[in-house]
Design an enzyme around this catalytic site. Structure first.
Site, PDB file in Angstrom:
ATOM      1  N   GLU A 171       4.714  -8.021   9.671  1.00 55.13           N
ATOM      2  CA  GLU A 171       3.357  -7.584  10.042  1.00 55.13           C
ATOM      3  C   GLU A 171       2.957  -8.202  11.374  1.00 55.13           C
ATOM      4  O   GLU A 171       2.246  -7.610  12.174  1.00 55.13           O
ATOM      5  CB  GLU A 171       2.342  -7.995   8.973  1.00 55.13           C
ATOM      6  CG  GLU A 171       2.437  -7.228   7.671  1.00 55.13           C
ATOM      7  CD  GLU A 171       1.995  -5.770   7.774  1.00 55.13           C
ATOM      8  OE1 GLU A 171       0.983  -5.488   8.445  1.00 55.13           O
ATOM      9  OE2 GLU A 171       2.671  -4.907   7.178  1.00 55.13           O
ATOM     10  N   CYS A 217       6.880   1.655  -0.637  1.00 56.04           N
ATOM     11  CA  CYS A 217       6.684   0.226  -0.860  1.00 56.04           C
ATOM     12  C   CYS A 217       7.503  -0.172  -2.085  1.00 56.04           C
ATOM     13  O   CYS A 217       7.344   0.421  -3.162  1.00 56.04           O
ATOM     14  CB  CYS A 217       5.204  -0.035  -1.107  1.00 56.04           C
ATOM     15  SG  CYS A 217       4.849  -1.720  -1.672  1.00 56.04           S
ATOM     16  N   THR A 229       7.415  -3.012  -3.741  1.00 55.13           N
ATOM     17  CA  THR A 229       6.606  -3.732  -4.723  1.00 55.13           C
ATOM     18  C   THR A 229       5.858  -2.739  -5.613  1.00 55.13           C
ATOM     19  O   THR A 229       5.843  -2.876  -6.840  1.00 55.13           O
ATOM     20  CB  THR A 229       5.613  -4.663  -3.990  1.00 55.13           C
ATOM     21  OG1 THR A 229       6.348  -5.443  -3.035  1.00 55.13           O
ATOM     22  CG2 THR A 229       4.903  -5.568  -4.952  1.00 55.13           C
ATOM     23  N   ASP A 259       1.930   2.416   1.747  1.00 54.62           N
ATOM     24  CA  ASP A 259       2.488   1.051   1.727  1.00 54.62           C
ATOM     25  C   ASP A 259       1.338   0.065   1.924  1.00 54.62           C
ATOM     26  O   ASP A 259       0.205   0.474   2.204  1.00 54.62           O
ATOM     27  CB  ASP A 259       3.538   0.870   2.837  1.00 54.62           C
ATOM     28  CG  ASP A 259       4.171  -0.519   2.825  1.00 54.62           C
ATOM     29  OD1 ASP A 259       4.507  -1.006   1.727  1.00 54.62           O
ATOM     30  OD2 ASP A 259       4.311  -1.143   3.898  1.00 54.62           O
ATOM     31  N   SER A 260       1.644  -1.223   1.822  1.00 56.22           N
ATOM     32  CA  SER A 260       0.614  -2.241   2.045  1.00 56.22           C
ATOM     33  C   SER A 260       0.381  -2.468   3.540  1.00 56.22           C
ATOM     34  O   SER A 260      -0.611  -3.080   3.918  1.00 56.22           O
ATOM     35  CB  SER A 260       1.050  -3.555   1.400  1.00 56.22           C
ATOM     36  OG  SER A 260       2.284  -3.962   1.951  1.00 56.22           O
ATOM     37  N   CYS A 272      12.569  -4.244   0.007  1.00 59.02           N
ATOM     38  CA  CYS A 272      11.196  -4.207   0.533  1.00 59.02           C
ATOM     39  C   CYS A 272      11.255  -3.390   1.813  1.00 59.02           C
ATOM     40  O   CYS A 272      12.144  -3.607   2.648  1.00 59.02           O
ATOM     41  CB  CYS A 272      10.707  -5.618   0.833  1.00 59.02           C
ATOM     42  SG  CYS A 272       9.197  -5.687   1.821  1.00 59.02           S
ATOM     43  N   THR A 273      10.319  -2.468   1.978  1.00 58.34           N
ATOM     44  CA  THR A 273      10.406  -1.553   3.122  1.00 58.34           C
ATOM     45  C   THR A 273      10.091  -2.230   4.463  1.00 58.34           C
ATOM     46  O   THR A 273      10.314  -1.643   5.510  1.00 58.34           O
ATOM     47  CB  THR A 273       9.477  -0.338   2.906  1.00 58.34           C
ATOM     48  OG1 THR A 273       8.144  -0.819   2.632  1.00 58.34           O
ATOM     49  CG2 THR A 273       9.968   0.504   1.753  1.00 58.34           C
ATOM     50  N   HIS A 274       9.588  -3.450   4.416  1.00 58.62           N
ATOM     51  CA  HIS A 274       9.416  -4.197   5.673  1.00 58.62           C
ATOM     52  C   HIS A 274      10.767  -4.689   6.217  1.00 58.62           C
ATOM     53  O   HIS A 274      10.886  -4.957   7.410  1.00 58.62           O
ATOM     54  CB  HIS A 274       8.518  -5.428   5.461  1.00 58.62           C
ATOM     55  CG  HIS A 274       7.044  -5.130   5.400  1.00 58.62           C
ATOM     56  ND1 HIS A 274       6.456  -4.500   4.344  1.00 58.62           N
ATOM     57  CD2 HIS A 274       6.041  -5.389   6.289  1.00 58.62           C
ATOM     58  CE1 HIS A 274       5.141  -4.400   4.562  1.00 58.62           C
ATOM     59  NE2 HIS A 274       4.876  -4.928   5.735  1.00 58.62           N
ATOM     60  N   TYR A 298       1.201  -7.298  -0.842  1.00 55.71           N
ATOM     61  CA  TYR A 298       1.325  -6.887  -2.242  1.00 55.71           C
ATOM     62  C   TYR A 298       2.316  -7.793  -2.992  1.00 55.71           C
ATOM     63  O   TYR A 298       2.254  -7.927  -4.198  1.00 55.71           O
ATOM     64  CB  TYR A 298       1.843  -5.450  -2.323  1.00 55.71           C
ATOM     65  CG  TYR A 298       0.786  -4.371  -2.161  1.00 55.71           C
ATOM     66  CD1 TYR A 298      -0.490  -4.666  -1.676  1.00 55.71           C
ATOM     67  CD2 TYR A 298       1.068  -3.056  -2.502  1.00 55.71           C
ATOM     68  CE1 TYR A 298      -1.444  -3.668  -1.534  1.00 55.71           C
ATOM     69  CE2 TYR A 298       0.116  -2.052  -2.372  1.00 55.71           C
ATOM     70  CZ  TYR A 298      -1.132  -2.366  -1.887  1.00 55.71           C
ATOM     71  OH  TYR A 298      -2.078  -1.365  -1.763  1.00 55.71           O
ATOM     72  N   GLY A 299       3.253  -8.342  -2.238  1.00 62.42           N
ATOM     73  CA  GLY A 299       4.404  -9.032  -2.839  1.00 62.42           C
ATOM     74  C   GLY A 299       4.069 -10.193  -3.752  1.00 62.42           C
ATOM     75  O   GLY A 299       4.848 -10.549  -4.629  1.00 62.42           O
TER      76      GLY A 299
HETATM   77  N1  DGL Z   1       6.521  -3.131   2.026  1.00 62.96           N
HETATM   78  C1  DGL Z   1       6.298  -3.682   0.755  1.00 62.96           C
HETATM   79  C2  DGL Z   1       7.471  -3.637  -0.139  1.00 62.96           C
HETATM   80  O1  DGL Z   1       8.307  -2.791   0.082  1.00 62.96           O
HETATM   81  C3  DGL Z   1       5.251  -4.710   0.509  1.00 62.96           C
HETATM   82  C4  DGL Z   1       5.303  -6.028   1.159  1.00 62.96           C
HETATM   83  C5  DGL Z   1       4.070  -6.807   0.781  1.00 62.96           C
HETATM   84  O2  DGL Z   1       2.959  -6.244   0.874  1.00 62.96           O
HETATM   85  O3  DGL Z   1       4.208  -7.961   0.349  1.00 62.96           O
HETATM   86  O4  DGL Z   1       7.609  -4.377  -1.076  1.00 62.96           O
END
Ligand code: DGL
Length: 265
Positions: free
Chosen positions: A151, A73, A75, A10-11, A183-185, A42-43
């Site tokens: 984050e 991730c 994205t 992931d990022s 998004c996994t966040h 990454y988004g």
């Molecule tokens: N966790 C990521 C996702 O699922 C990336 C979030 C990011 O880096 O912007 O999209």
């Protein structure tokens, strides 16, 4: 049997929400986790950049000797998974397909999706859902600030509450059956999202179905591990700031994260 580790990517801290589910369902599997903190977020990046960064991450994990890769991730899944599956022979799984399968087998047809700007722009979820399931009503919403807030560890404070309220205000009046956390966040905000939308909308954490799917996939390929106790290794591509704190809170077991290693990529 194959006792090599699974690689996860992931990022940043987001993939930990997937890791948590994968650990629960697959307690025998060693895992190497890579967070590309140097290039977060990454988004907001282009598809070309996401493909390159995902490739770098996968190359790093392959060098570490993994037997399969989970792109934890949204994205990277939405914009790079297909490309990666063409390049590499190693099994690579993203977060979209297991959830699409879950929705297909449910009676949920009015679906909301929240994710990063890049994921929503790619229409990856919409394409995958509509290919499999006819007559779906889909509403998507990009929530650009949520991953950076996660984050920072801001997932339960007043700022997080306001942000969730603001981002979900167009979705709230809709007759949704389910909301995909694309998004996994975002599972880090699950409590606030539930409070905002009420109990009748199912909140889908993509890690839950992925954890079952990876087990099935490893079994099919005779790649399951028979280790008694699993090992976890964590790499970041830049200095650690909040990663350990977020991880310990989420995984609720400090022993799982002893140290963070630096991935020089
Ligand atoms: N966790 C990521 C996702 O699922 C990336 C979030 C990011 O880096 O912007 O999209």
């Amino acid at each position: 049997m194959d006792n090599r580790p699974i690689g996860m990517f992931d990022s940043g801290v987001g993939g930990l929400t997937v890791l948590k589910e994968v650990m629960k369902k697959n307690p025998n599997e060693d895992i190497i986790y890579l967070g590309d903190s140097k290039r977060f977020p990454y988004g907001s990046k282009s598809k070309e950049s996401i493909i390159q960064l995902t490739k770098n991450g996968i190359d790093f994990l392959i060098q570490k000797g993994v037997k399969a890769i989970i792109i934890a991730c949204g994205t990277a899944t939405s914009q790079a998974l297909e490309e990666m599956q063409k390049i590499y022979k190693i099994p690579i799984m993203g977060i979209i397909e297991p959830t699409v399968e879950y929705i297909k087998n449910s009676n949920k047809r009015n679906i909301g999706i929240i994710a990063t700007t890049g994921t929503i722009r790619s229409r990856g979820w919409e394409r995958a859902l509509k290919e499999q399931i006819p007559n779906l009503q889909i509403t998507s919403k990009a929530c650009a600030l949520l991953a950076p807030m996660a984050e920072e560890g801001w997932t339960a404070n007043i700022v997080a509450k306001e942000a969730i309220h603001e981002y979900l205000k167009d979705l709230k009046p809709l007759p949704l059956d389910a909301l995909i956390l694309g998004c996994t966040h975002y599972p880090l905000f699950e409590e606030l999202i539930k409070k905002e939308l009420g109990e009748n909308i199912e909140i889908i954490n993509t890690g839950t179905t992925l954890a079952i799917k990876i087990q099935e996939e490893l079994k099919k390929r005779n790649l399951l591990s028979n280790k008694k106790e699993a090992n976890y290794q964590f790499y970041l591509t830049d200095v650690e700031t909040n990663f350990i704190q977020v991880a310990q809170k989420l995984l609720q077991d400090q022993n799982k994260i002893e140290k963070i290693l630096l991935a020089n990529i």
